[in-house]
Scaffold this motif. Structure first.
Motif, short mmCIF file in Angstrom:
data_model
loop_
_atom_site.label_atom_id
_atom_site.label_comp_id
_atom_site.label_asym_id
_atom_site.label_seq_id
_atom_site.Cartn_x
_atom_site.Cartn_y
_atom_site.Cartn_z
N LEU A 395 0.80 -1.22 0.00
CA LEU A 395 0.00 0.00 0.00
C LEU A 395 0.84 1.28 0.00
N ILE A 396 2.07 1.22 0.53
CA ILE A 396 2.94 2.40 0.41
C ILE A 396 3.27 2.65 -1.06
N ARG A 397 3.50 1.57 -1.78
CA ARG A 397 3.79 1.71 -3.22
C ARG A 397 2.56 2.18 -3.99
N ALA A 398 1.40 1.74 -3.55
CA ALA A 398 0.18 2.09 -4.28
C ALA A 398 -0.32 3.48 -3.95
N TRP A 399 -0.31 3.86 -2.66
CA TRP A 399 -0.93 5.11 -2.22
C TRP A 399 0.00 6.00 -1.41
N SER A 400 1.31 5.74 -1.51
CA SER A 400 2.29 6.58 -0.82
C SER A 400 2.04 6.55 0.70
N LEU A 401 2.18 7.69 1.37
CA LEU A 401 2.12 7.74 2.84
C LEU A 401 0.78 7.28 3.42
N PRO A 402 -0.37 7.65 2.84
CA PRO A 402 -1.63 7.14 3.40
C PRO A 402 -1.75 5.62 3.37
N GLY A 403 -0.99 4.96 2.49
CA GLY A 403 -1.05 3.51 2.42
C GLY A 403 -0.63 2.84 3.71
N ALA A 404 0.34 3.44 4.41
CA ALA A 404 0.79 2.87 5.69
C ALA A 404 -0.32 2.92 6.72
N ALA A 405 -1.12 4.00 6.71
CA ALA A 405 -2.23 4.12 7.66
C ALA A 405 -3.35 3.14 7.33
N ILE A 406 -3.64 2.96 6.05
CA ILE A 406 -4.67 2.01 5.64
C ILE A 406 -4.25 0.59 6.01
N ALA A 407 -2.97 0.29 5.86
CA ALA A 407 -2.46 -1.04 6.25
C ALA A 407 -2.70 -1.29 7.74
N TYR A 408 -2.56 -0.26 8.55
CA TYR A 408 -2.78 -0.38 9.99
C TYR A 408 -4.25 -0.72 10.28
N VAL A 409 -5.16 -0.11 9.55
CA VAL A 409 -6.59 -0.41 9.72
C VAL A 409 -6.86 -1.88 9.39
N LEU A 410 -6.38 -2.32 8.25
CA LEU A 410 -6.61 -3.71 7.83
C LEU A 410 -6.02 -4.69 8.83
N HIS A 411 -4.83 -4.39 9.32
CA HIS A 411 -4.18 -5.27 10.30
C HIS A 411 -5.02 -5.45 11.56
N ASN A 412 -5.56 -4.36 12.10
CA ASN A 412 -6.31 -4.43 13.34
C ASN A 412 -7.62 -5.20 13.19
N PHE A 413 -8.26 -5.08 12.05
CA PHE A 413 -9.52 -5.81 11.87
C PHE A 413 -9.29 -7.28 11.54
#
Length: 507
Positions: A395-413
């Motif tokens: 997701l960092i490659r796909a959406w740059s910096l916001p990708g890291a935050a989205i990855a955190y959401v997916l991880h927690n759920f």
């Protein structure tokens, strides 16, 4: 001190009390942290914040490996003996825990010095920070030994002392760090970090010595013989903590190399602010609920009830703050940092959704640890964290910096799903109808808040969102007082308020 878990749901009060004590300490720490962060943002900027964050990641990662999880596994061992009222065994375990932590800290410091050039090259792409890494190794003793003293306080249920410790260590460390930044500017980053960990150790020892335990001096052989008990679960806990540290470290390295050190500072800003109103809940879960759950680990019906009650109280306390964070993210960035960090606003909103998932999953995860199922915990944490790293890379490659935050959401759920499956097998755990309903409502509201905040202007979302947050806070307060009972001080206080008091009478 033995743990007491009263039947029928009256433990809502015990959960709320510990959360309130630790939450009050967290609120004071937030103020202290705000001052320290503001000084750092003004004096050293995003680049200095980035270097500070990289150094801290090195310490946390190395300290987590060095500690081998004996701090958190020690909580369980101390809680078991303390819950049985065996002060002599508790004292022996406490002494052994401190000795083992000291040995691990010394070994870790030596290894970190030897690997300083490699660590610098991996972290920064060069060896210019090798000497700094050598100096940072001194913090590992504070990390491990201080952690042992905290584990003992947790195990015997000294929640009040834990709160005082949090405030004192934060105040002392921040005061030293601020003074160093004022005098040295960017050059104060390294001594500031060292001073923070030195304060952590000194205050932990101060409060640890206040615990009322008999003098116990087991031989070093006896202490070392206790190490397998600590290491069995400790290694599984270490694995989880190491991977979490590696995830944080890897994320910062990827961001630094692909987007620059300034982007690391913005990422740290977003992650830090998203947890401002939820960290005290997570802290209460680990520092109070974990030993409480460990003391009833073999009583599955009681354990499952406590988990549901912990989730409910945690959500009722956390959700208004999380919703406010989503709505007021632009203003929080300016308050706690500066306008140069405005790129963190979108990150904060995504991270906040991840924090909601963390509030739900943590009490369920505790079941595995309270039961001492180290191998299961090892595999579940490895699985979820591997998924997290994979998502970060993609997701960092796909959406740059916001990708890291989205990855955190997916991880927690994903963590919620995996924890539920395992808990079902271990204790037959499932959400109660009320808990499931609460989770569904709050999750939908939070997602709705994020979507609206992204498409509506800053002033409109501030006004509308603030009104919505007030309504949500009143709803949560009504639900909370209903669980605490009409004779609780919070219920009486709420019912005596003008205009809104009728919401809290006879419900």
């Amino acid at each position: 001190m033995a743990w007491h878990n009263e039947p029928g749901g009256s433990s809502y009060r015990a959960i709320f009390k510990s959360s309130a004590i630790l939450g009050s300490a967290r609120a004071i720490n937030m103020l202290i942290g705000m001052i320290r962060t503001k000084v750092m943002a003004l004096l050293i900027g995003p680049v200095g914040m980035g270097i500070f964050g990289m150094y801290d990641s090195i310490i946390v990662t190395a300290g987590t490996v060095t500690g081998m999880g004996v701090g958190r596994s020690g909580v369980r061992e101390v809680a078991l003996t303390s819950g049985n009222g065996d002060k002599e065994s508790t004292a022996k375990m406490a002494t052994s825990l401190k000795r083992i932590a000291l040995l691990l800290g010394i070994v870790g410091m030596v290894i970190m010095v030897c690997l300083s050039s490699l660590i610098s090259r991996i972290t920064f792409g060069n060896t210019k920070h090798s000497f700094a890494v050598m100096l940072l190794s001194s913090t590992l003793i504070g990390f491990t030994v201080g952690g042992a003293y905290i584990a003992i306080m947790q195990g015997v249920g000294r929640v009040s002392d834990l709160a005082k410790f949090n405030i004192s260590s934060s105040a002392l460390g921040s005061a030293a760090a601020i003074a160093l930044f004022v005098v040295l500017g960017h050059k104060g980053v390294l001594p500031a970090i060292i001073s923070i960990y030195a304060a952590f150790l000194a205050v932990a020892i101060w409060f640890g010595r206040k615990i009322d335990l008999p003098r116990a001096k087991p031989s070093w052989t006896e202490s070392l013989n206790m190490s397998p008990r600590l290491l069995k679960l400790g290694l599984a806990l270490m694995n989880a903590a190491v991977i979490a540290s590696v995830v944080a470290y890897t994320t910062r390295v990827l961001i630094g190399r692909n987007l620059g050190i300034e982007a690391v500072g913005i990422y740290i800003c977003g992650f830090s602010l998203s947890g401002k109103f939820v960290n005290f809940i997570i802290e209460a879960i680990w520092k109070d609920f974990y030993p409480r759950a460990s003391s009833v680990a073999n009583d599955h019906s009681t354990l499952n009830r406590l988990v549901n009650e912990q989730i409910e109280i945690s959500l009722l306390l956390a959700v208004p703050g999380l919703f406010a964070t989503i709505i007021l993210a632009p203003w929080l960035v300016r308050l706690f940092y500066s306008k140069s960090f405005e790129g963190a606003v979108l990150l904060i909103r995504w991270f906040t959704l991840g924090c909601l998932g963390g509030v739900i999953s943590r009490p369920i995860q505790i079941i595995q640890i309270a039961k001492g199922r180290s191998l299961i915990f090892f595999f579940t944490e490895t699985l979820c964290s591997t998924f997290h790293v994979l998502m970060i890379v993609i997701l960092i490659r796909a959406w740059s910096l916001p990708g890291a935050a989205i990855a955190y959401v997916l991880h927690n759920f994903v963590q919620i799903f995996v924890s539920m499956v395992v808990a079902k097998r271990l204790t037959g755990f499932s959400w109660s109808l009320e808990t499931a309903r609460m989770i569904g409502v709050f999750a939908l509201l939070s997602v709705f808040g994020v979507v609206v905040a992204m498409v509506v202007g800053v002033w409109k979302i501030t006004i509308i969102g603030t009104l919505g947050t007030i309504v949500l806070a009143l709803y949560c307060l009504r639900q909370l007082t209903g669980r605490l009972g009409p004779d609780h001080r919070l219920s009486i206080f709420a019912s005596n308020q003008p205009i809104i008091g009728r919401l809290f009478v006879n419900h």
